[in-house]
Design an enzyme around this catalytic site. Structure first.
Site, PDB file in Angstrom:
ATOM      1  N   ASP A   1      36.287   2.131 -12.779  1.00 31.15           N
ATOM      2  CA  ASP A   1      36.506   2.322 -13.172  1.00 31.15           C
ATOM      3  C   ASP A   1      37.798   2.475 -14.528  1.00 31.15           C
ATOM      4  O   ASP A   1      37.810   2.878 -15.737  1.00 31.15           O
ATOM      5  CB  ASP A   1      36.153   4.186 -13.397  1.00 31.15           C
ATOM      6  CG  ASP A   1      35.021   4.561 -12.904  1.00 31.15           C
ATOM      7  OD1 ASP A   1      34.395   4.229 -13.553  1.00 31.15           O
ATOM      8  OD2 ASP A   1      34.554   5.691 -11.785  1.00 31.15           O
TER       9      ASP A   1
HETATM   10  C1  GLC Z   1      34.331   5.256  -7.744  1.00 31.36           C
HETATM   11  C2  GLC Z   1      33.342   6.006  -8.470  1.00 31.36           C
HETATM   12  C3  GLC Z   1      32.548   4.223  -9.079  1.00 31.36           C
HETATM   13  C4  GLC Z   1      32.997   3.396  -9.334  1.00 31.36           C
HETATM   14  C5  GLC Z   1      33.873   3.591  -8.444  1.00 31.36           C
HETATM   15  C6  GLC Z   1      35.266   1.775  -8.456  1.00 31.36           C
HETATM   16  O1  GLC Z   1      34.219   5.189  -6.605  1.00 31.36           O
HETATM   17  O2  GLC Z   1      32.343   7.214  -8.616  1.00 31.36           O
HETATM   18  O3  GLC Z   1      31.655   4.766 -10.353  1.00 31.36           O
HETATM   19  O4  GLC Z   1      32.472   2.560 -10.026  1.00 31.36           O
HETATM   20  O5  GLC Z   1      35.033   4.677  -7.852  1.00 31.36           O
HETATM   21  O6  GLC Z   1      36.060   2.454  -9.839  1.00 31.36           O
HETATM   22  C1  GLC Z   2      36.830   6.589  -9.834  1.00 29.00           C
HETATM   23  C2  GLC Z   2      38.443   5.620  -9.399  1.00 29.00           C
HETATM   24  C3  GLC Z   2      39.568   6.487  -9.720  1.00 29.00           C
HETATM   25  C4  GLC Z   2      39.309   6.917 -10.853  1.00 29.00           C
HETATM   26  C5  GLC Z   2      38.134   7.940 -11.541  1.00 29.00           C
HETATM   27  C6  GLC Z   2      37.763   8.006 -12.742  1.00 29.00           C
HETATM   28  O1  GLC Z   2      36.340   7.694  -8.683  1.00 29.00           O
HETATM   29  O2  GLC Z   2      38.283   5.638  -8.332  1.00 29.00           O
HETATM   30  O3  GLC Z   2      40.098   5.531  -9.462  1.00 29.00           O
HETATM   31  O4  GLC Z   2      40.546   8.208 -11.258  1.00 29.00           O
HETATM   32  O5  GLC Z   2      36.944   6.978 -11.073  1.00 29.00           O
HETATM   33  O6  GLC Z   2      36.730   8.805 -13.040  1.00 29.00           O
END
Ligand code: GLC
Ligand code: GLC
Length: 826
Positions: free
Chosen positions: A493
């Site tokens: 993300d």
């Molecule tokens: C969090 C989000 C997931 C994403 C991951 C890496 O675990 O829930 O959707 O793939 O972060 O950013």
């Molecule tokens: C996922 C990632 C986090 C980011 C979030 C945004 O959980 O782990 O770092 O801020 O997504 O929704």
């Protein structure tokens, strides 16, 4: 790194409980109550809150995030000795009295806190009955003091909230004037906003006659008092307050006298109820809640024999669910996680996605499209019917162009962009989830199920068309190297290659990013190859060989693009950025190697079966550059400053989160890659590094619960290396479960039948497993007869070729499988 060997409890594997033996755990160690529509979060000291389906829109009780002490809000119980005036909380919080004895048993869907203080034993069991929308608290008080009758007062207290938790925190000027309750006999009904558009209410009931009650927070606590010293409890007198605006609470006051050795049970119910809109008032035309449908329910569960029966049903429910996959291996941490806790966590993530934990506030994130598809991988074998329904819900939020909303709201099941959109990996996960469902169940009818796009009536096509469009979505968005455009981000993300955010505080997720035509993702490419190969396998299984070939060709073309443009010499690159420069390459100053493509390319089969040795080399490079005693970090070197063109990933200080933290979700991809390449020792070693039970010994470093995965563990660049954060709601649950059960133990559903292909440590003499697959119970005994992973199978005593057990004839419900693993010596 902090050193130390402190434990805060132990695993009771017999009862499937984690027993916490001191209340001051490094963080609140929580559990979940409820497995269908009504959920509670409960800490080891009774904290947390509950909600019906949606933690934002139907939250019953108030919880304050991000405050001190960490536990502010909960299921409060206070005891007062009427002779001496001494006050304590039998669950420790909120008074933090120096209890003589304390244990908290977190079990599957229930929590029991037991304590002793001043000669009184308190035992309180919390759970949500199956099929009900309420929590039961069964409190038993016992007088342990010899020869002395004890005169006690008991006070309960919960703080109601307004049910839109976001509004509750932001629109005080309105909320402070709308609180309303009714009190009838032993039940406090919370009916704020019931007068207008709501037809749902909350209630807090008690099995005993009341000496008094309170419903107004300030009257209960006293002005300027906190929850640790409510004035009514200190004085031993309720005020019988009726709330009008301000903060509605529910508090019962009960008196009880206990002869020496005597026990009394008191039951509380905290529940949610809906009335038909046309029949919500009684008498009609009044403003009084119609209680005719809720009262029998309350009466039912207040009877302890009914509550006890509901508890036994809950236990039996979990026996059934977990019974579908049980293993016995030489490693206690493997057994415990597979048989109990990891499976349990998979259920919780399946139910709640990333919405409500002690780290996710329940207001921001509904059901993630990517997240929920992956969560399903760990759950499908337990409740296939619910997995089917979930797939159809998810697919119905897909957009006509094959793209996807990033999340949907559980109450309405509508997709929305509240947490951003245009994450170009999202659609591929749907294919992977459907493939997992098909392999588990063999139920091809799901592919013909009509499903709408964006929930629009009239837009339905068969589900298979949704999958087709998911592939097309990627193929229609390729960049200069023929690799998929990343869009807003991919699985990561925080790798926002098109965002270029310079405004302080702006959300990287929801900020509209450029319509990038250059930035490409190797992760999406790998996902595509994997998904297209799954599509080919589905088509083949259905006898559509021409179509299967077409999918194979698509996969091969994408794999060729990855091989041509994403091999960096010793590992797979991560991406091309907006300027066409490499990300995750030895040419980069920081972030030279990333974990995701090393695992995912191998899962997709890229560089595996050819002579290139690339998959092997990628695995070795990842372990060399990313390995730590606490797991593999996400990338190296960590970004030491903010890079405008990389986005959120470089916003985190080095070692945290996506910026080189140990992301427990992506580690299992490396375990699977290691298993695929035949390295059982490596796979299991990596598995144990992040296995929560194996980390129990370093609880004061790890700090999160030792019975569930956390999203991440601080990486080696962080001053707090080894410290876990964001426990419970993480894709780490499903992926670690898949890695250990399907790839290391190798008990793997396929279209044709259950496959047994273990890649376990050399030192293991074998293991046994019991797996229910398509209605048949397979009892599997694996015996190591030599080195390596070669497998020979006997099914009901007969030798079968290959590693897939042929589906037994209809009517047969039990199959014995014996497996000889390795090449016999000499
Ligand atoms: C969090 C989000 C997931 C994403 C991951 C890496 O675990 O829930 O959707 O793939 O972060 O950013
Ligand atoms: C996922 C990632 C986090 C980011 C979030 C945004 O959980 O782990 O770092 O801020 O997504 O929704």
């Amino acid at each position: 790194m902090r050193e130390g060997r402190v434990r805060y409890g132990y695993f009771d594997d017999e009862t499937r409980e984690y027993v916490i033996t001191r209340p001051d755990t490094p963080l609140p160690w929580i559990n979940y109550l409820g497995c269908e529509d009504f959920f509670g979060l409960i800490s080891n000291t009774g904290g947390g809150y509950c909600f019906y389906r949606d933690a934002r829109l139907r939250r019953l009780t108030r919880y304050r995030y991000n405050t001190t002490p960490a536990e502010a809000g909960g299921r409060h119980l206070y005891l007062r000795d009427r002779d001496t005036g001494q006050v304590w909380a039998p669950t420790w919080q909120p008074t933090r009295s120096n209890l003589d004895q304390y244990t908290c048993r977190h079990g599957l869907g229930y929590t029991v806190v037991r304590s002793e203080y001043l000669g009184i034993r308190a035992n309180v069991r919390y759970f949500v009955p199956l099929g009900a929308t309420l929590e039961i608290w069964q409190l038993t008080l016992t007088n342990l003091s010899s020869g002395v009758e004890r005169h006690l007062a008991l006070f309960s207290a919960v703080e109601f909230c307004l049910w839109d938790a976001w509004d509750d925190a932001t629109n005080l000027q309105r909320n402070l004037s709308i609180g309303e309750v009714e009190v009838v006999d032993n039940v406090i009904y919370h009916k704020t906003e019931y007068r207008e558009r709501r037809n749902h209410l909350a209630y807090f009931a008690c099995s005993e006659p009341l000496v008094g009650f309170d419903t107004q927070r300030e009257a209960f606590l006293g002005p300027y008092h906190g929850w640790h010293e409510p004035e009514t409890v200190q004085r031993g007198q309720s005020r019988n307050s009726m709330v009008h605006g301000w903060a509605p609470v529910g508090s019962h006051h009960i008196q009880l006298d206990l002869a020496p050795g005597a026990s009394r049970q008191i039951t509380f119910l905290l529940g949610y109820h809906e009335n038909p809109p046309a029949d919500k008032f009684d008498p009609p035309g009044s403003q009084t809640i119609n209680k005719r449908s809720v009262q029998p329910l309350i009466a039912h569960y207040l009877r302890s024999e009914n509550a006890d029966a509901a508890f036994l049903e809950l236990r039996a429910h979990w026996d059934r669910l977990l019974g579908n996959c049980q293993v016995s291996t030489p490693d206690v941490h493997t057994d415990r996680m597979v048989n109990i806790w990891n499976a349990y966590q998979c259920m919780v993530t399946f139910n709640l996605s990333r919405s409500a934990s002690f780290f996710e506030t329940g207001v921001g994130r509904g059901m993630g499209f990517r997240d929920s598809n992956q969560d399903l991988l760990g759950f499908v074998h337990m409740v296939p019917a619910r997995a089917r329904a979930r797939i159809l819900d998810l697919a119905a939020t897909q957009l006509p162009d094959g793209g996807a909303y990033h999340q949907y709201q559980p109450l309405t099941k509508r997709g929305n962009d509240a947490v951003g959109g245009g994450f170009n990996d999202d659609p591929q996960w749907l294919i992977l989830a459907v493939a997992a469902y098909l392999k588990e169940t063999g139920d091809a009818t799901i592919l013909d199920e009509p499903v709408s796009y964006n929930n629009l009536p009239g837009s339905e096509t068969p589900l298979r068309e949704h999958l087709e469009r998911a592939l097309r979505y990627t193929l229609e968005r390729l960049g200069p190297h023929g690799l998929p455009l990343i869009g807003h981000a991919d699985w990561n993300d925080c790798l926002n290659l098109n965002t270029f955010s310079t405004t302080p505080g702006e959300s990287f997720q929801t900020t509209v990013s450029r319509d990038g035509r250059t930035a490409e993702s190797v992760v999406i490419a790998a996902l595509f190859v994997w998904a297209a190969r799954e599509m080919a396998a589905i088509a083949c299984w259905q006898g559509h060989h021409k179509q299967a070939q077409a999918y194979q060709d698509q996969a091969a073309r994408m794999a060729a693009a990855v091989t041509a443009h994403a091999w960096d010499g010793a590992w797979w690159m991560r991406a091309y950025d907006h300027f066409g420069s490499k990300v995750g390459s030895h040419e980069c100053e920081e972030g030279r190697i990333y974990i995701e493509p090393q695992g995912l390319c191998t899962l997709a089969g890229i560089g595996v079966d050819d002579e290139s040795g690339r998959a092997e080399q990628a695995l070795a490079s990842a372990r060399q550059h990313l390995g730590t005693p606490h797991g593999l970090v996400l990338q190296q070197p960590a970004y030491s400053r903010y890079y405008l063109h990389l986005g959120e990933i470089s916003s985190y200080p080095p070692g945290y989160k996506e910026n080189a933290g140990v992301f427990c979700h992506s580690n299992p991809w490396m375990m699977i890659a290691a298993a695929l390449l035949g390295h059982g020792d490596v796979a299991h070693e990596d598995y144990l590094r992040i296995n929560p039970s194996a980390r129990e010994e370093i609880s004061d470093v790890h700090r999160c619960e030792p019975y569930v995965y956390a999203q991440m563990i601080a990486g080696r660049d962080a001053p707090t290396h080894g410290e876990a954060k964001n426990s419970w709601l993480t894709g780490a649950a499903a992926w670690n479960y898949v890695a250990i059960t399907q790839w290391i133990l190798g008990v793997r559903p396929t279209f044709e039948g259950l496959q047994i292909a273990p890649v376990i440590p050399e030192s293991w003499a074998g293991f046994s497993a019991r797996r229910v697959f398509r209605g048949v119970t397979y009892s599997i005994a694996v015996e190591r007869v030599g080195k390596g992973n070669a497998c020979r199978l006997w099914v009901d005593g007969k030798r079968v070729q290959g590693t897939i057990i042929p589906l037994p004839p209809a009517g047969e419900t039990a199959v014995e499988v014996s497996v000889k693993l390795g090449e016999p010596q000499g």
